[in-house]
Design a protein around this motif. Structure first.
Motif, PDB file in Angstrom:
ATOM      1  N   ARG A   1       5.352   6.344  -1.997  1.00  0.00           N
ATOM      2  CA  ARG A   1       5.443   7.276  -0.616  1.00  0.00           C
ATOM      3  C   ARG A   1       6.358   7.818  -0.287  1.00  0.00           C
ATOM      4  O   ARG A   1       7.597   6.151   0.326  1.00  0.00           O
ATOM      5  CB  ARG A   1       3.932   7.249  -0.092  1.00  0.00           C
ATOM      6  CG  ARG A   1       2.798   7.474  -0.412  1.00  0.00           C
ATOM      7  CD  ARG A   1       1.839   7.345   0.278  1.00  0.00           C
ATOM      8  NE  ARG A   1       0.409   7.166  -0.124  1.00  0.00           N
ATOM      9  CZ  ARG A   1       0.097   7.882  -0.615  1.00  0.00           C
ATOM     10  NH1 ARG A   1       0.694   9.159  -0.640  1.00  0.00           N
ATOM     11  NH2 ARG A   1      -1.315   7.882  -1.201  1.00  0.00           N
TER      12      ARG A   1
ATOM     13  N   PHE B   1      -1.076   4.575   5.554  1.00  0.00           N
ATOM     14  CA  PHE B   1      -0.812   4.422   4.123  1.00  0.00           C
ATOM     15  C   PHE B   1      -2.453   4.326   4.270  1.00  0.00           C
ATOM     16  O   PHE B   1      -2.979   4.384   2.419  1.00  0.00           O
ATOM     17  CB  PHE B   1      -0.292   2.879   3.219  1.00  0.00           C
ATOM     18  CG  PHE B   1       1.314   3.074   3.583  1.00  0.00           C
ATOM     19  CD1 PHE B   1       2.094   4.723   3.592  1.00  0.00           C
ATOM     20  CD2 PHE B   1       1.937   1.807   3.638  1.00  0.00           C
ATOM     21  CE1 PHE B   1       2.818   4.274   3.786  1.00  0.00           C
ATOM     22  CE2 PHE B   1       3.463   2.239   3.946  1.00  0.00           C
ATOM     23  CZ  PHE B   1       3.853   3.272   3.592  1.00  0.00           C
TER      24      PHE B   1
ATOM     25  N   SER C   1       0.727  -1.426  -0.088  1.00  0.00           N
ATOM     26  CA  SER C   1       0.118  -0.409  -0.308  1.00  0.00           C
ATOM     27  C   SER C   1       0.871   1.202  -0.119  1.00  0.00           C
ATOM     28  O   SER C   1       0.574   2.792  -0.277  1.00  0.00           O
ATOM     29  CB  SER C   1      -0.826   0.150   1.090  1.00  0.00           C
ATOM     30  OG  SER C   1      -1.342  -1.135   1.204  1.00  0.00           O
ATOM     31  N   ARG C   2       1.924   1.233   0.314  1.00  0.00           N
ATOM     32  CA  ARG C   2       2.918   2.210   0.183  1.00  0.00           C
ATOM     33  C   ARG C   2       3.431   3.349  -1.730  1.00  0.00           C
ATOM     34  O   ARG C   2       3.137   4.341  -1.258  1.00  0.00           O
ATOM     35  CB  ARG C   2       4.911   1.393  -0.144  1.00  0.00           C
ATOM     36  CG  ARG C   2       5.420   2.960   0.852  1.00  0.00           C
ATOM     37  CD  ARG C   2       6.848   2.336   0.431  1.00  0.00           C
ATOM     38  NE  ARG C   2       7.965   4.149   0.627  1.00  0.00           N
ATOM     39  CZ  ARG C   2       8.992   3.830   1.031  1.00  0.00           C
ATOM     40  NH1 ARG C   2       9.470   2.491  -0.109  1.00  0.00           N
ATOM     41  NH2 ARG C   2      10.049   4.928   0.734  1.00  0.00           N
ATOM     42  N   ASP C   3       2.923   2.600  -2.088  1.00  0.00           N
ATOM     43  CA  ASP C   3       2.494   3.744  -3.672  1.00  0.00           C
ATOM     44  C   ASP C   3       3.562   4.436  -3.911  1.00  0.00           C
ATOM     45  O   ASP C   3       3.296   5.556  -4.077  1.00  0.00           O
ATOM     46  CB  ASP C   3       1.086   4.015  -3.702  1.00  0.00           C
ATOM     47  CG  ASP C   3       0.856   4.849  -5.012  1.00  0.00           C
ATOM     48  OD1 ASP C   3       1.553   3.565  -6.147  1.00  0.00           O
ATOM     49  OD2 ASP C   3      -0.227   5.357  -4.800  1.00  0.00           O
TER      50      ASP C   3
ATOM     51  N   ASN D   1       0.339  12.171  -2.379  1.00  0.00           N
ATOM     52  CA  ASN D   1       1.954  11.851  -2.517  1.00  0.00           C
ATOM     53  C   ASN D   1       3.283  13.012  -3.129  1.00  0.00           C
ATOM     54  O   ASN D   1       2.960  13.749  -3.837  1.00  0.00           O
ATOM     55  CB  ASN D   1       1.780  10.579  -3.814  1.00  0.00           C
ATOM     56  CG  ASN D   1       3.248   9.809  -3.788  1.00  0.00           C
ATOM     57  OD1 ASN D   1       3.868  10.455  -2.605  1.00  0.00           O
ATOM     58  ND2 ASN D   1       4.063   8.508  -4.152  1.00  0.00           N
TER      59      ASN D   1
END
Length: 783
Positions: free
Chosen positions: A623, A690, A619-621, A696
């Motif tokens: 970031r 997250f 779920s960090r995507d 972001n």
């Protein structure tokens, strides 16, 4: 004739008259006798006139004039007091009418909770045992049964303090406190104090001492929402007032000085010491007054109160919000109005306040969900008794505003009274290491070899390496790294932060100066006022709360401007709003120092102890994240405090025996060897952060150091070492839990270990430990 007058002059003056003076060589015989007397009188008048001329100020300020002025002021004061005494009547009791519910709202204004009606049950004094009555007199006013109801010296001191802005400093009799509680209010004004004095004198004249004492113990606030001795007896000891013993009565009497601070269930270690000292003071006074036998007193032991009863309407996390909001408002009232702790609590408790909190409903729901899914669902108390002893606490702060947008205080306020988000009795462990680096950068500190300390500075990472001072002498401190692992004699500060190498930061703390480290910690929001500058504190062995650590890291995220987390958005009573302090304070460390620490902390997430739980979280995507793990000795606590550019959250897990509430080890929790900061705390943090993340964004860093602006690296063995290595071991026992998986070097140059078994670099499979499996939530381990 002349001789006669001379004799009379000698008799009047008690001494022989001075011989006549001679002028211009003329013989004295040339002056007539009568002329000599006249000359003497003229000389005396001349001397007096000279004295008066020399001391004109004395003519203005003679003792007679000063005394007269003083007596005049006294007469005016007495006259004014007589007029005031005649004009002020004893009003009808209004204390009960003043007690109203406090209302609490979320940040969007929607209702959250209401503290109910006043918890009070009036009892007749005959229902309170005589020895228990004496405990209150011994605590507050030993001369109660014989005085006139007022303490003139104490009241005068209170008036002076009020006029000078210092607030009240003691001096009230039981009668005065009863009048304040029942007839007046808690305002600290000269008018109120004068009214209190007059009404107390009148009440003492017209009311029996027993009735006054009954009114006092029935109107006083004892904490836990309890007004009056009957409610207090029930809340603290589960008995009626008539069944209280002397020990219990002495505790309740001691409690009135600072109800919240002295509540045993929530008191800090200092608070517990203070209330025990107050308890002893009460009993000793009873012996002194002849109300208690000394032998019986010596045999008495402190009566530990029961746990608080469930608070209706404050279940779940609401009670923790309410408690923190009241504490922060009380602190501000004490600062603004100079009132005492007990007066501040009485002003806030059930007094018609409307609180709007900074709690964001969406973020709060996500934080609670994350604790449930990442921790509670993994625990099985029926299968493992240790699982009953794990408590979570968390605080989430907006670094730009200082608002506490989400908070987790424990499983349920009605079941666990102490707020884990605000408790300071557990060690923050290695989450303190960024403060050491911040102090080094802020003070332009150097190593023992004269090298400036920065992200790429080289230190000795040998476990149990003896720390040395500026003279090269050992300071008697040689901390062990996690699992006694050696990282070689040449590791960078960046790598030491990534892998949480104790030996490096112990030496760095001494290089910087522990006094400067603690000073920086205080500026950034930690409470270090009573700590001595000892090297052991480099391991984070002091106490700290998730709220404090969130404030420290928010200060880093806010480019060095101090952030003091606050839960109160507004607090209003009767149309008047209290001006709360600005959560954003001064620039306490330079922007470059703060941004450099942030840059270094991104390496902990991308290459260090938080890599699995945070960096690799799906779920960090992409970031940007900075943070630090921490695990204390004996696995009593475990932490992850991390942040994005827009949100700072500190999560702590605490081992607390569910029966005794003593600190307990968390080994084998959820079937794992131990609880590490990179495990459950980092997992909770990642799911929460997250899950509520907005746009972001990237860190706006003013630095050319650290993992955020350059890759992590480990120098070749030929690089110079900045301080003297030592392999001397301490007597500290090695960690008995399973060793963590060895770290893979980030560059091609190998790390040369100081032990016989070298660490072999590899880019494929990690080295398998020879003992029990590592914690899957934190394969790298941390301290």
């Amino acid at each position: 004739m002349g001789r006669a007058e001379e004799r009379r002059a000698r008799q009047r003056g008690g001494r022989r008259a001075a011989p006549p003076t001679r002028s211009s060589g003329t013989p004295s015989e040339g002056i007539a006798p009568g002329g000599r007397a006249a000359a003497r009188k003229a000389a005396a008048r001349g001397k007096k006139g000279a004295k008066k001329g020399k001391s004109g100020i004395r003519r203005l300020f003679t003792w007679k004039k000063i005394l007269g002025t003083f007596l005049g002021f006294c007469l005016l004061g007495i006259g004014a007091f007589i007029v005031m005494y005649m004009m002020i009547d004893v009003p009808k009791g209004n204390a009960a009418a003043q007690k109203q519910s406090n209302i609490y709202k979320y940040s969007d204004g929607s209702p959250m909770a209401r503290e109910g009606d006043t918890n009070r049950e009036i009892v007749d004094l005959s229902e309170v045992p005589k020895p228990v009555q004496h405990t209150f007199v011994a605590a507050e006013n030993k001369s109660f049964y014989t005085d006139s109801g007022v303490d003139l010296k104490g009241t005068a001191r209170g008036l002076i303090n009020t006029l000078s802005g210092k607030g009240k400093q003691g001096g009230s009799t039981i009668t005065q406190q009863y009048v304040k509680n029942f007839y007046l209010d808690q305002d600290q004004t000269v008018t109120r104090k004068l009214k209190e004095l007059v009404i107390s004198l009148k009440v003492d004249r017209t009311t029996s001492k027993d009735k006054i004492l009954a009114g006092y113990i029935n109107t006083s606030y004892y904490g836990r929402g309890a007004y009056g001795i009957q409610a207090a007896a029930q809340d603290y000891y589960r008995v009626d007032a008539k069944d209280l013993n002397v020990q219990q009565g002495a505790y309740l009497a001691a409690l009135l000085q600072a109800p919240s601070q002295y509540d045993w269930a929530a008191a800090t270690p200092t608070g517990k010491k203070l209330v025990q000292a107050r308890w002893n003071y009460v009993l000793d006074n009873m012996v002194g007054q002849g109300w208690l036998n000394k032998a019986k007193r010596d045999a008495m032991t402190f009566p530990v109160p029961k746990e608080p009863k469930a608070a209706p309407g404050l279940e779940g996390q609401k009670g923790y919000f309410v408690k923190l909001a009241k504490q922060q408002l009380e602190k501000q009232l004490i600062k603004q109005e100079g009132i005492t702790q007990d007066e501040a609590e009485a002003r806030v408790e059930n007094s018609g306040w409307t609180f709007t909190l900074n709690i964001d409903k969406k973020k709060q729901a996500q934080l609670e969900k994350s604790v449930k899914t990442q921790l509670i669902s993994q625990l099985d108390p029926k299968k493992r008794s240790v699982d009953k002893n794990v408590q979570a606490g968390a605080a989430s702060v907006d670094p730009k505003t200082g608002k506490i947008v989400a908070l987790y205080g424990g499983e349920d306020y009605t079941k666990h009274f102490i707020s884990n988000a605000n408790r300071t009795d557990y060690q923050p462990a290695s989450t303190f290491k960024p403060v050491i680096l911040a102090a080094a950068l802020e003070n332009a500190s150097e190593t023992q070899g004269g090298k400036a300390i920065g992200a790429n500075t080289i230190y000795d990472g040998t476990s149990k390496r003896q720390v040395v001072d500026s003279n090269g002498d050992k300071v008697g401190f040689a901390p062990e790294n996690e699992d006694d692992q050696d990282y070689g004699k040449q590791v960078t500060v960046q790598t030491a932060m990534d892998k949480s190498i104790n030996s490096v930061f112990a030496q760095m703390g001494v290089d910087v100066g522990m006094d400067k480290v603690l000073e920086t910690a205080t500026k950034m929001g930690m409470d270090t006022g009573k700590l001595k500058a000892l090297p052991a504190y480099t391991l984070g062995t002091m106490g700290a709360s998730p709220i404090q650590m969130a404030g420290v890291y928010a200060t880093l995220d806010n480019h060095g401007k101090q952030v003091t987390p606050t839960i109160i958005k507004s607090a209003e009573q009767g149309g008047t709003e209290v001006q709360m302090p600005d959560p954003i304070g001064d620039q306490v460390i330079s922007r470059e120092a703060a941004d450099t620490v942030t840059s270094v902390l991104t390496g902990v997430v991308d290459d260090g102890t938080a890599k699995v739980s945070v960096a690799q979280n799906p779920s960090r995507d992409g970031r940007k994240v900075a943070g630090k793990t921490g695990t204390s000795d004996d696995n009593l606590s475990a932490w992850f405090t991390g942040y994005t550019p827009d949100l700072v959250t500190s999560v702590g897990l605490f081992g607390e025996n569910y029966k005794t509430h003593a600190q307990s080890k968390m080994y084998k929790t959820a079937g794992l060897p131990r609880v590490n900061g990179g495990g459950f705390p980092a997992q909770i943090w990642a799911e929460y952060t997250f899950g509520v993340a907005g746009e972001n964004t990237k860190f706006d860093l003013d630095t050319d150091q650290g993992a955020a602006v350059q890759p992590s690296w480990t120098p070749s063995p030929s690089a110079s070492v900045s301080d003297t290595p030592s392999a001397s071991a301490t007597t500290k026992k090695p960690t008995t839990s399973a060793p963590a998986t060895p770290v893979t070097p980030t560059t091609s140059a190998p790390v040369t270990p100081t032990t016989s078994a070298p660490v072999t670099p590899t880019t494929s499979a990690p080295v398998t430990p020879t003992t029990s499996p590592p914690n899957p939530f934190d394969p790298n381990g941390d301290q």
